[in-house]
Design a protein around this motif. Structure first.
Motif, mmCIF file in Angstrom:
data_model
loop_
_atom_site.group_PDB
_atom_site.id
_atom_site.type_symbol
_atom_site.label_atom_id
_atom_site.label_comp_id
_atom_site.label_asym_id
_atom_site.label_seq_id
_atom_site.Cartn_x
_atom_site.Cartn_y
_atom_site.Cartn_z
ATOM 1 N N THR A 134 0.854 -1.184 0.000
ATOM 2 C CA THR A 134 0.000 0.000 0.000
ATOM 3 C C THR A 134 0.893 1.237 0.000
ATOM 4 N N VAL A 135 0.741 2.056 -1.020
ATOM 5 C CA VAL A 135 1.562 3.268 -1.163
ATOM 6 C C VAL A 135 0.661 4.475 -0.956
ATOM 7 N N ILE A 139 -2.401 6.366 -7.069
ATOM 8 C CA ILE A 139 -3.571 6.094 -7.901
ATOM 9 C C ILE A 139 -3.108 5.334 -9.139
ATOM 10 N N ILE A 140 -3.795 4.250 -9.465
ATOM 11 C CA ILE A 140 -3.489 3.464 -10.661
ATOM 12 C C ILE A 140 -4.687 3.551 -11.597
ATOM 13 N N ARG A 141 -4.421 3.936 -12.842
ATOM 14 C CA ARG A 141 -5.508 4.115 -13.808
ATOM 15 C C ARG A 141 -5.009 3.820 -15.215
ATOM 16 N N HIS A 142 -5.952 3.674 -16.146
ATOM 17 C CA HIS A 142 -5.596 3.497 -17.544
ATOM 18 C C HIS A 142 -5.204 4.842 -18.168
ATOM 19 N N ALA A 143 -4.251 4.798 -19.070
ATOM 20 C CA ALA A 143 -3.794 6.011 -19.740
ATOM 21 C C ALA A 143 -4.822 6.476 -20.772
ATOM 22 N N ILE A 243 6.050 1.438 -5.477
ATOM 23 C CA ILE A 243 5.148 1.826 -6.568
ATOM 24 C C ILE A 243 5.123 0.761 -7.660
ATOM 25 N N GLY A 244 6.288 0.279 -8.060
ATOM 26 C CA GLY A 244 6.346 -0.730 -9.115
ATOM 27 C C GLY A 244 5.611 -1.999 -8.742
#
Length: 298
Positions: A134-135, A139-143, A243-244
């Motif tokens: 957990t960072v 936020i992770i999203r589609h480009a 993050i990675g």
């Protein structure tokens, strides 16, 4: 063609690694020694094409079938062929052999002929997961199309880092080629680029070729359907924060939910970050590209 060598080769590899595909019979002008067959080939890449970034411009390859014999004599025969067609000392020319990673029988012969393991094609089965930290603020999203410049910048940073290991070559055309490729991926019907953001700043990226865009590499494994993870990286000033791992774990969950059986990727053998990272996330070597560059020294 020695059909018996082909059959023994196939039977040997089937025992070594169930994720290897059934190889088609060799064709063309073959070279042979006792218990071994080889099909030499040559490709010259346009220096303006994006493919020129992924290796030398002139590529001599040898596809091998080995029936438990010593690979050395076949490599000697190939050396004789290369001596007739290669300019000694041409640093943009390489001799390359893609070898099943678990088949260790040929390693000594390759080393003694001056080849080094350069790139691994690694495979991950669905359901294999590494850490998913957990960072805070991630936020992770589609480009989207608005992210094109950020995607190219992240891609170029990975290329520049990997170029020091000998597999990639940044060329004057590299950045424009990456931009065209990234724009095409953003336009695909099925989202295939994931961005990691912290404080509205893109800091990590993963791109995946999904079927049918992964058809070009799907034949390298027996499992299907196969996807190809073409790019995974984070900005150098954010490494070590998790993050990675968080990004890749998120992508793997989406791939598994989509019914992808295996995911393939390439990493440089000498990259001290890629090897442990991808191993931790469930990837293991399937093929190893053995290279000698220049193909013949001056």
């Amino acid at each position: 063609m020695d059909i018996d060598v082909e059959r023994q080769h196939a039977a040997r590899l089937a025992l070594l690694d169930p994720l290897l595909p059934a190889d088609p019979p060799l064709s063309g002008d073959l070279i042979d020694t006792v218990g071994a067959l080889g099909a030499p080939a040559f490709q010259e890449v346009d220096s303006e094409a994006l493919d020129a970034t992924w290796g030398p411009l002139r590529r001599h390859t040898l596809t091998v079938r080995l029936a438990g014999a010593d690979l050395g004599p076949l490599l000697d025969r190939w050396e004789e062929h290369l001596a007739k067609v290669v300019t000694p000392g041409d640093d943009d020319c390489a001799a390359q052999i893609s070898w099943p990673s678990r088949d260790t029988s040929a390693v000594l012969a390759l080393v003694r002929h001056g080849f080094a393991p350069l790139v691994t094609t690694a495979v991950r089965r669905a359901g294999s997961f590494g850490p998913a930290p957990t960072v805070p603020g991630l936020i992770i999203r589609h480009a989207t199309k608005a992210d094109l410049a950020a995607c190219v910048a992240l891609d170029l940073e990975v290329v520049r880092y990997d170029s020091q290991f000998g597999a990639l070559t940044e060329r004057p055309s590299t950045e424009s080629g990456l931009r065209r490729n990234m724009a095409e991926m953003i336009d695909r019907e099925q989202p295939c680029i994931w961005l990691a953001e912290v404080s509205d700043r893109p800091v990590g990226i993963v791109t995946v070729d999904l079927p049918p865009h992964s058809d070009w590499i799907a034949g390298r494994t027996s499992a299907a359907p196969a996807a190809y993870l073409g790019l995974g990286g984070v900005r150098s000033d954010t490494r070590g924060a998790g993050i990675g791992s968080a990004l890749v774990s998120h992508v793997h969950r989406e791939l598994d939910a989509a019914g992808i059986a295996v995911t393939l990727l390439h990493y440089c053998v000498a990259n001290p970050r890629s090897v442990p990272f991808w191993s931790l996330h469930g990837y293991r070597p399937l093929w190893t590209s053995w290279n000698r560059r220049p193909a013949i020294r001056a």
